[in-house]
Design an enzyme around this catalytic site. Structure first.
Site, PDB file in Angstrom:
ATOM      1  N   ARG A  50       0.598  -1.121   0.039  1.00 59.13           N
ATOM      2  CA  ARG A  50      -0.083   0.033   0.023  1.00 59.13           C
ATOM      3  C   ARG A  50       0.878   1.392  -0.137  1.00 59.13           C
ATOM      4  O   ARG A  50       0.698   2.374  -0.656  1.00 59.13           O
ATOM      5  CB  ARG A  50      -1.048   0.272   1.177  1.00 59.13           C
ATOM      6  CG  ARG A  50      -1.898   1.134   1.133  1.00 59.13           C
ATOM      7  CD  ARG A  50      -3.080   1.121   2.284  1.00 59.13           C
ATOM      8  NE  ARG A  50      -2.442   1.088   3.600  1.00 59.13           N
ATOM      9  CZ  ARG A  50      -3.071   1.261   4.726  1.00 59.13           C
ATOM     10  NH1 ARG A  50      -4.429   0.760   4.581  1.00 59.13           N
ATOM     11  NH2 ARG A  50      -2.586   1.422   5.793  1.00 59.13           N
ATOM     12  N   LYS A 149      -2.575   6.952   1.330  1.00 60.74           N
ATOM     13  CA  LYS A 149      -2.048   7.500   2.774  1.00 60.74           C
ATOM     14  C   LYS A 149      -1.106   8.412   2.728  1.00 60.74           C
ATOM     15  O   LYS A 149       0.031   7.900   2.807  1.00 60.74           O
ATOM     16  CB  LYS A 149      -1.790   6.198   3.609  1.00 60.74           C
ATOM     17  CG  LYS A 149      -1.968   6.108   4.828  1.00 60.74           C
ATOM     18  CD  LYS A 149      -1.980   4.920   5.660  1.00 60.74           C
ATOM     19  CE  LYS A 149      -1.861   4.921   6.863  1.00 60.74           C
ATOM     20  NZ  LYS A 149      -2.914   5.584   7.823  1.00 60.74           N
ATOM     21  N   GLU A 182     -15.865   6.570   6.391  1.00 62.47           N
ATOM     22  CA  GLU A 182     -15.184   5.963   7.343  1.00 62.47           C
ATOM     23  C   GLU A 182     -14.987   6.838   8.525  1.00 62.47           C
ATOM     24  O   GLU A 182     -15.551   8.082   8.473  1.00 62.47           O
ATOM     25  CB  GLU A 182     -13.558   5.859   6.770  1.00 62.47           C
ATOM     26  CG  GLU A 182     -12.853   7.009   6.268  1.00 62.47           C
ATOM     27  CD  GLU A 182     -11.313   6.776   5.586  1.00 62.47           C
ATOM     28  OE1 GLU A 182     -11.157   5.412   6.012  1.00 62.47           O
ATOM     29  OE2 GLU A 182     -10.972   7.522   4.981  1.00 62.47           O
TER      30      GLU A 182
HETATM   31  N1  PXG Z   1      -8.950   5.083   7.400  1.00 64.11           N
HETATM   32  C1  PXG Z   1      -7.857   6.265   7.771  1.00 64.11           C
HETATM   33  C2  PXG Z   1      -8.308   7.547   7.224  1.00 64.11           C
HETATM   34  C3  PXG Z   1      -6.767   5.751   8.262  1.00 64.11           C
HETATM   35  O1  PXG Z   1      -5.808   6.728   8.600  1.00 64.11           O
HETATM   36  C4  PXG Z   1      -7.511   3.322   8.421  1.00 64.11           C
HETATM   37  C5  PXG Z   1      -8.688   4.066   7.924  1.00 64.11           C
HETATM   38  C6  PXG Z   1      -7.360   2.008   8.836  1.00 64.11           C
HETATM   39  O2  PXG Z   1      -6.592   1.569   8.090  1.00 64.11           O
HETATM   40  P1  PXG Z   1      -5.669   0.443   8.287  1.00 64.11           P
HETATM   41  O3  PXG Z   1      -4.849  -0.054   7.313  1.00 64.11           O
HETATM   42  O4  PXG Z   1      -4.545   0.798   9.457  1.00 64.11           O
HETATM   43  O5  PXG Z   1      -6.455  -0.726   8.840  1.00 64.11           O
HETATM   44  C7  PXG Z   1      -6.391   4.516   8.721  1.00 64.11           C
HETATM   45  C8  PXG Z   1      -5.237   4.188   9.502  1.00 64.11           C
HETATM   46  C9  PXG Z   1      -4.180   7.257  14.679  1.00 64.11           C
HETATM   47  C10 PXG Z   1      -3.766   6.973  13.194  1.00 64.11           C
HETATM   48  O6  PXG Z   1      -3.532   7.651  15.585  1.00 64.11           O
HETATM   49  C11 PXG Z   1      -4.541   6.131  12.566  1.00 64.11           C
HETATM   50  C12 PXG Z   1      -4.163   5.758  11.230  1.00 64.11           C
HETATM   51  C13 PXG Z   1      -3.014   6.399  10.625  1.00 64.11           C
HETATM   52  C14 PXG Z   1      -2.313   7.113  11.451  1.00 64.11           C
HETATM   53  C15 PXG Z   1      -2.592   7.328  13.040  1.00 64.11           C
HETATM   54  O7  PXG Z   1      -5.220   6.828  15.070  1.00 64.11           O
HETATM   55  N2  PXG Z   1      -4.983   5.159  10.565  1.00 64.11           N
END
Ligand code: PXG
Length: 289
Positions: A50, A149, A182
């Site tokens: 990713r 991301k 989301e």
């Molecule tokens: N949506 C968004 C916008 C994200 O940033 C997720 C979904 C979940 O994706 P994954 O691949 O992790 O299952 C994310 C990821 C935090 C934090 O501190 C969270 C993310 C990134 C950076 C910090 O909560 N989330």
């Protein structure tokens, strides 16, 4: 703490970026957040893939191969004696000029931080989250596509500010058409009559690695799992709602915009999936040692 930077492991106090780095000046870059459990990096290949897809989408060339990135990640974990931890991979456009032109940045900067995660309090998992819908909508897919991301998280941060100002830890973001996208840092699922539904990523969400894993584990446990367009009505009237993310894992949502979800406590399917997810996380992954 040892930080991986520009191809080598350096002490934390020596890990510095230029004030001319376009990651700082413009949020021009991409990142990943990865977990390690029990001496293994969980879903590492998926996160690396990713990261490279995000970089490709913003025309950012990462100056190392995916295999080298995997090795560097494991080495950084090893150098910091990580057993259970949180790994942050950052690729910035690198040092450039004060102008926007990314082509004047000679070399992308790769940074890997392997640290210990600050877990959410257990109480939140036992009682579930109360969330609100943010007024800020998720980026249009032809602005910064939410599948990227990117280091530019202002869209999510603006929404998070609304959540915190309303006494909530998280919030729901809709896409510009009004469909559920989301949460600010997590994906969302509904459960209705035993069927799990999550929005397709074209609806304006990050294609979460945890989301994909939960879909796979739920299907293997015998549940019907669908990607479908959701409105707030679907969530308000669901039996259960939960969020998924690398940091949060699986967390129940028991109240949205002051509507009680289900019976107002974490649902049975959410709890079952949490157990299955924790078991997979403990037993799979790329070994660090
Ligand atoms: N949506 C968004 C916008 C994200 O940033 C997720 C979904 C979940 O994706 P994954 O691949 O992790 O299952 C994310 C990821 C935090 C934090 O501190 C969270 C993310 C990134 C950076 C910090 O909560 N989330």
């Amino acid at each position: 703490m040892k930080i991986y930077m520009s191809g080598e492991l350096v002490d934390e106090q020596d890990a510095k970026v230029s004030v001319f780095d376009h990651g700082l000046l413009y949020g021009d870059g991409v990142f990943e957040g990865i977990r390690a459990y029990n001496g293994r990096v969980y879903l590492l290949d998926e996160h690396i893939e990713r990261l490279y897809d995000s970089a490709k989408a913003i025309a950012l060339e990462i100056p190392m191969s995916q295999e080298e990135m995997i090795r560097a990640t494991v080495e950084t974990c090893k150098a910091n004696d990580i057993e259970d931890g949180y790994i942050r991979l950052i690729v910035t456009r690198g040092k450039g000029t004060l102008g926007l032109n990314p082509y004047l940045c000679k070399r992308a900067e790769v940074i890997i931080i392997a640290a210990v995660i600050q877990l959410y309090p257990q109480e939140l998992y036992d009682t579930g989250l109360k969330i609100i819908t943010a007024g800020s909508v998720r980026n249009h897919v032809e602005a910064v596509n939410p599948r990227i991301k990117s280091l530019n998280y202002l869209n999510n941060i603006m929404a998070k500010i609304e959540a915190i100002n309303s006494g909530c830890m998280e919030c729901l973001l809709l896409n510009p058409q009004g469909y559920v996208a989301e949460a600010s840092g997590d994906n969302v699922f509904s459960v209705r009559k035993g069927v799990l539904t999550t929005p397709p990523s074209w609806c304006g969400s990050l294609e979460g690695i945890t989301r994909n894993k939960v879909m796979e584990l739920a299907a293997a446990a015998g549940y019907t799992v669908k990607e479908d367009v959701l409105t707030r009505y679907d969530l308000y009237t669901a039996d259960e709602v939960f969020l998924t993310g690398t940091a949060a894992e699986i967390i129940s949502v028991i109240n949205i915009d002051r509507r009680i979800i289900g019976d107002g406590t974490p649902g049975a399917i959410t709890m079952e999936l949490s157990r299955i997810y924790a078991e997979a996380a403990r037993s799979e992954g790329t070994p660090i040692a």
